[in-house]
Design an enzyme around this catalytic site. Structure first.
Site, PDB file in Angstrom:
ATOM      1  N   ARG A 141       4.339  -7.081  -7.383  1.00  0.00           N
ATOM      2  CA  ARG A 141       3.926  -7.394  -8.625  1.00  0.00           C
ATOM      3  C   ARG A 141       4.962  -7.909  -9.382  1.00  0.00           C
ATOM      4  O   ARG A 141       4.539  -8.591 -10.532  1.00  0.00           O
ATOM      5  CB  ARG A 141       2.800  -6.461  -9.170  1.00  0.00           C
ATOM      6  CG  ARG A 141       3.249  -5.533 -10.153  1.00  0.00           C
ATOM      7  CD  ARG A 141       2.358  -4.642 -10.718  1.00  0.00           C
ATOM      8  NE  ARG A 141       3.019  -3.554 -11.566  1.00  0.00           N
ATOM      9  CZ  ARG A 141       2.985  -3.746 -12.740  1.00  0.00           C
ATOM     10  NH1 ARG A 141       2.562  -4.659 -13.421  1.00  0.00           N
ATOM     11  NH2 ARG A 141       3.514  -2.833 -13.312  1.00  0.00           N
ATOM     12  N   LYS A 153      -9.448   2.353  -6.813  1.00  0.00           N
ATOM     13  CA  LYS A 153      -8.090   2.026  -7.118  1.00  0.00           C
ATOM     14  C   LYS A 153      -7.302   2.810  -6.306  1.00  0.00           C
ATOM     15  O   LYS A 153      -7.339   4.104  -6.251  1.00  0.00           O
ATOM     16  CB  LYS A 153      -7.846   2.366  -8.672  1.00  0.00           C
ATOM     17  CG  LYS A 153      -6.502   2.178  -8.989  1.00  0.00           C
ATOM     18  CD  LYS A 153      -6.638   2.477 -10.790  1.00  0.00           C
ATOM     19  CE  LYS A 153      -4.933   2.147 -11.158  1.00  0.00           C
ATOM     20  NZ  LYS A 153      -3.743   2.214 -10.231  1.00  0.00           N
ATOM     21  N   ARG A 156       0.825  -2.793  -5.529  1.00  0.00           N
ATOM     22  CA  ARG A 156       0.246  -4.134  -5.669  1.00  0.00           C
ATOM     23  C   ARG A 156       1.076  -5.330  -5.211  1.00  0.00           C
ATOM     24  O   ARG A 156       2.308  -5.226  -5.391  1.00  0.00           O
ATOM     25  CB  ARG A 156      -0.104  -4.523  -7.190  1.00  0.00           C
ATOM     26  CG  ARG A 156      -0.813  -5.691  -7.564  1.00  0.00           C
ATOM     27  CD  ARG A 156      -2.231  -5.245  -7.695  1.00  0.00           C
ATOM     28  NE  ARG A 156      -3.128  -6.543  -8.203  1.00  0.00           N
ATOM     29  CZ  ARG A 156      -3.444  -6.731  -9.222  1.00  0.00           C
ATOM     30  NH1 ARG A 156      -2.741  -6.012 -10.278  1.00  0.00           N
ATOM     31  NH2 ARG A 156      -3.929  -7.844  -9.607  1.00  0.00           N
TER      32      ARG A 156
END
Lengths: 541, 359
Positions: free
Chosen positions: A248, A228, A233
């Site tokens: 995102r 991670k 993102r």
């Protein structure tokens, strides 16, 4: 424009998410086309004007207001548009305030030379609230106290459950103001607008944090593991209709990262993590921060903070929707796609081999690179489902770092917590005995603990600055954080990533709290001259 | 002709009328005081003799107790002339709160008017301001900047009721000062058709009772302090500004927190108070009212007691009159003058950064 100005006014002061949705919904339900569509565009940031510069506004005011009084007023209010909106000495007129659609149309068609008279006429016809919204809109400085996502949730609410926000998301980037077809669909008297080949955003699949009970139940054989990464993102979309890079939250961030958009040459929709990386080494988040929240980017920024996307998933290969396929099948397609296309500035997220969860835990705890937050666990058979479905994807963050810090200041919270002191500033001891603030935390305590600490703060206040109280430097909080990064923007020389309160330590004497030098020794990264504040969407893998 | 500057003097105790031997709104206990209105920064306890309008005296007794509201209390009706020493004194309505008066003094062929705090727009809970032509007009300047223009109060009440309609389950709690603003809000709500009970913080009840006894009907009022959370669902609750975000407010149901004050006009001010529904309702004259009043009283000279005097004096001088700052320190501690206390009904004094206690 009256309804829109009223909406803005309420949104600015409303802290609650549900209340914001209710306000937006009322606006969409009660405002006619095309005004509501233009209003929607303004809320979601699709409508931007830079028709007027602040200088024009100041000049308009100067033609009607005594300069000394204007200067004092501006000094007091602190915002040019608001000062002008309030101080404007309106001349009597029979004109009605303009509608927002009228304003949008006029700004696109009016010659520059006629703009001052047009704006003055609008200001004469409007009350201060509308004037403020107008001036903010035409100078491109409109700040709406609601995200584009909330607007879509309000639209879904208006649809009465027939259409969800993710479905709206999937057509959104194929539409344009005033969104008549969208409203018709939502209100049940039109078909779903077909985005056709437009590069629309696909709502992402999100993970749940892995808690001990879920961990115990986990079947290692059914899961795949990846690192991670501590970046943001993103979703890359290339269709015959265009290429986009989305955050995102569905914000189009293409302009800030042109090199990524340029590298995306094959038709596809990809899910990945945007990172600053030099020679394959991922840099701390602070480096990525240099590139976020910018409308454009300089060649120098692109050189000094080179970005890549670490690919997690392939949602569309060409026009083929892969989302119903199991994770393993999508991963195979992703690897094949990557090998075939060989895109620049993109690499594959590494699959981590493991036999048991215990072995994985050891790997996780061994990872100490600043840019690794922990692990992602994805069920091998999981389809790509928008939202946060349970049991398919887990984020398993590495054990946090901790410090024992001394409570220094407390500030009132917002909304439900506005009567409680819930925002805590804490500090560490420097060698010379001074206590220096190192961070602020808002989360981690239960309601009962918040109530207890609230009373402690009220009983130990030594000074007050508006909503902030300074307290006796005697109370210790155990703070958890993901990383410490050197920073010369902070007096302490260090910034904490995701600080939160682990527990209260009323038992611990303040002089036994941690030393600043110990934290500095654990910090990573090099100091930066300047790092803009950024909302990276919080912690999400 | 004796110019008022020869007989109306600023002393440490406050503004002193020498030929009458009395102070107007003195800041500490004195022998003889004329009091314009019952806000605590103008009406201090412990004077030997107090002259004021009947309503002001009644409100002073309610708030500080009969024993502290002046050893001798003399009521003076509107426009009744009274000779004090060598000065003729009479009172005219100031429109600020119930009983609020302008003090008119005539001496040596000149007339000076001390207006106290005032507003000129209509208010269903008090007598409307009357302009009195004079040689020297003494004015406040709480909202003495041209950015302060109060909207019609009915529009602000309509915003409150629209919010109540959108969030029918949430308690709408509005912060307001105990004397004047509270009763005006109630009257405005009644005028807008809100007939339901209005719930009050305990600190507001006594003055509401006094208003009703003085002939201002306020409708169905109930104590919020003892009410069940369920009863307050969708209710309108009034409370002192310091209570709306403090422990007291935890009894309310998912409250929409409002605040009624002229300061709410400026966004940064409203934001720093953290309220969800700022209502621009003030009992002080706004910029336009200040200038219109100065013109209406036709005074060649205007003295400014407290507030943002520099901007008002600038505008007065541009209008061809003489303006002068009296710099009386100490007004503005209650109601809107000091931007309001932030905390606690008892109001540990607290002003916002950069404004100063006497601003």
């Amino acid at each position: 424009m009256i309804a829109f100005a009223d909406l803005l006014e309420r949104l600015v002061f409303t802290p609650g998410r549900n209340a914001k949705i209710a306000l937006l919904r009322r606006y969409f339900a009660t405002t006619p086309d095309p005004d509501r569509g233009i209003g929607l565009a303004a809320v979601t940031g699709e409508l931007t004007f830079a028709a007027a510069k602040p200088g024009l506004i100041r000049q308009l005011a100067m033609e009607r207001v005594d300069p000394v009084l204007f200067a004092w007023s501006y000094d007091y209010v602190g915002d040019l548009a608001e000062t002008v909106a309030l101080i404007w000495p309106a001349r009597p007129t029979n004109a009605a305030p303009p509608s927002i659609a009228e304003v949008a149309h006029a700004l696109e068609t009016t010659p520059k030379a006629e703009l001052p008279a047009l704006v003055a006429g609008w200001l004469d016809a409007s009350a201060p609230g509308v004037r403020l919204a107008l001036l903010k809109l035409i100078t491109g400085a409109l700040r709406v106290g609601a995200s584009a996502r909330l607007a879509k949730l309000a639209l879904a609410d208006l649809a009465g459950g027939a259409i969800d926000a993710d479905a709206i998301e999937e057509v959104w980037h194929g539409l344009s103001p005033p969104y008549r077809a969208l409203f018709a669909w939502i209100e049940g008297h039109g078909p779903r607008p077909d985005p056709q080949a437009a590069p629309v955003f696909r709502p992402p699949m999100l993970a749940h944090p892995l808690e001990p009970p879920d961990l115990a139940a986990l079947d290692a054989a059914r899961f795949r593991a990846e690192w991670k990464w501590d970046g943001i993102r993103v979703q890359l979309v290339a269709t015959p209709g265009g290429r986009r890079l989305y955050s995102r939250g569905a914000d189009d961030i293409s302009a800030a990262f042109p090199e990524i958009v340029e590298a995306l040459e094959a038709e596809a929709v990809l899910d990945g993590e945007l990172l600053v990386a030099r020679d394959g080494i991922v840099a701390p988040f602070a480096d990525l921060q240099q590139r976020l929240n910018r409308r454009s980017v300089t060649p120098r920024m692109m050189r000094d903070f080179p970005v890549i996307v670490r690919l997690y998933d392939l949602l569309f290969d060409g026009a083929e929707d892969l989302r119903p396929l199991p994770f393993d099948a999508r991963r195979a397609r992703l690897e094949a796609w990557h090998a075939r296309v060989r895109p620049a500035r993109m690499d594959l997220s590494e699959m981590i081999a493991f036999d048991t969860i215990d072995a994985l835990a050891a790997l996780r705890d061994g990872a100490r690179a600043a840019a690794i937050e922990g692990l992602m666990l994805k069920r091998a058979d999981s389809p790509y489902v928008p939202g946060r479905p349970r049991g398919l994807w887990w984020k398993w963050k590495r054990a946090p770092l901790t410090i024992d810090a001394v409570l220094m200041y407390a500030q009132r919270g917002h909304g439900r917590r506005s009567s409680f002191y819930t925002d805590y500033t804490f500090g560490l001891w420097r060698a010379d005995g001074a206590l220096l603030p190192v961070g602020k935390a808002y989360f981690g305590l239960t309601d009962a603990e918040i109530g207890w600490l609230d009373r402690w703060i009220r009983n130990h206040t030594t000074a007050r600055f508006g909503p902030v109280r300074e307290v006796d430097k005697t109370f210790v909080l155990e703070i958890a954080f993901d990383a410490a990064q050197l920073s010369n923007r902070h007096k302490s020389g260090v910034a904490l990533r995701f600080p939160r309160i682990l527990r209260m330590r009323p038992d611990k004497p303040a002089e036994e709290a941690d030393r600043l030098e110990d934290l500095l020794a654990r910090a990573e990264g090099r100091p930066r001259a300047h790092a803009p504040a950024v909302d990276d969407g919080g912690d999400e893998g | 002709m004796r110019h008022p500057e020869t007989w109306l003097k600023v002393r440490p105790e406050g503004l002193f009328c020498e030929p009458g031997g009395f102070y107007i709104d003195p800041l500490r206990a004195v022998e003889r005081a004329v009091v314009t209105h019952a806000h605590s920064d103008h009406a201090r306890p412990g004077h030997a003799a107090v002259l004021a309008s009947p309503a002001t005296l009644a409100l002073m007794r309610t708030r500080m107790g009969a024993g502290r509201a002046g050893d001798a209390q003399q009521p003076l009706g509107w426009h009744e002339r009274l000779r004090i020493g060598a000065v003729d004194v009479w009172l005219a309505p100031a429109g600020h709160v119930l009983g609020s008066a302008q003090v008119v003094m005539e001496y040596g062929g000149t007339r000076a008017v001390v207006s106290g705090d005032y507003k000129t727009v209509a208010d269903p809970t008090c007598e409307r301001f009357e302009p009195v032509p004079c040689d020297v007009f003494v004015t406040e300047a709480t909202f003495g900047l041209p950015v302060f223009r109060h909207p019609p109060p009915g529009e602000e009440i309509a915003r409150l009721l629209a919010s109540r309609a959108l969030f029918p389950d949430r308690t709408h709690v509005v912060g307001c000062y105990a004397l004047g603003k509270c009763q005006r809000l109630i009257a405005l709500l009644r005028a807008a058709g809100w007939d339901a009970p209005i719930w009050l913080h305990g600190a507001l009840a006594a003055v509401c009772g006094a208003y009703e006894a003085l002939g201002v009907p306020l409708g169905d009022l109930r104590p919020a302090t003892v009410a069940a959370r369920e009863a307050l669902r969708g209710a309108i609750v009034l409370a002192p500004p310091g209570a709306i975000q403090d422990r007291w407010a935890r009894r309310l149901n998912d409250p929409v927190v409002g605040l009624a004050s002229g300061w709410m006009r400026v966004r940064q001010r409203a934001k720093s108070r953290g309220v969800e529904l700022p209502l621009v309702i003030s009992d002080h004259a706004d910029w336009d009212e200040l200038l219109a009043t100065v013109a209406a009283v036709e005074a060649p000279e205007v003295w400014v007691t407290h507030g943002r005097e520099e901007a008002l004096i600038h505008a007065i001088e541009q209008g061809g009159r003489v303006g002068r700052a009296l710099r009386l320190i100490g007004y503005g501690d209650e109601d809107e003058g000091g931007d309001g206390p932030d905390d606690g009904p008892k109001g540990e004094p607290e002003t916002e950064p950069g404004t100063g206690a006497a601003a």
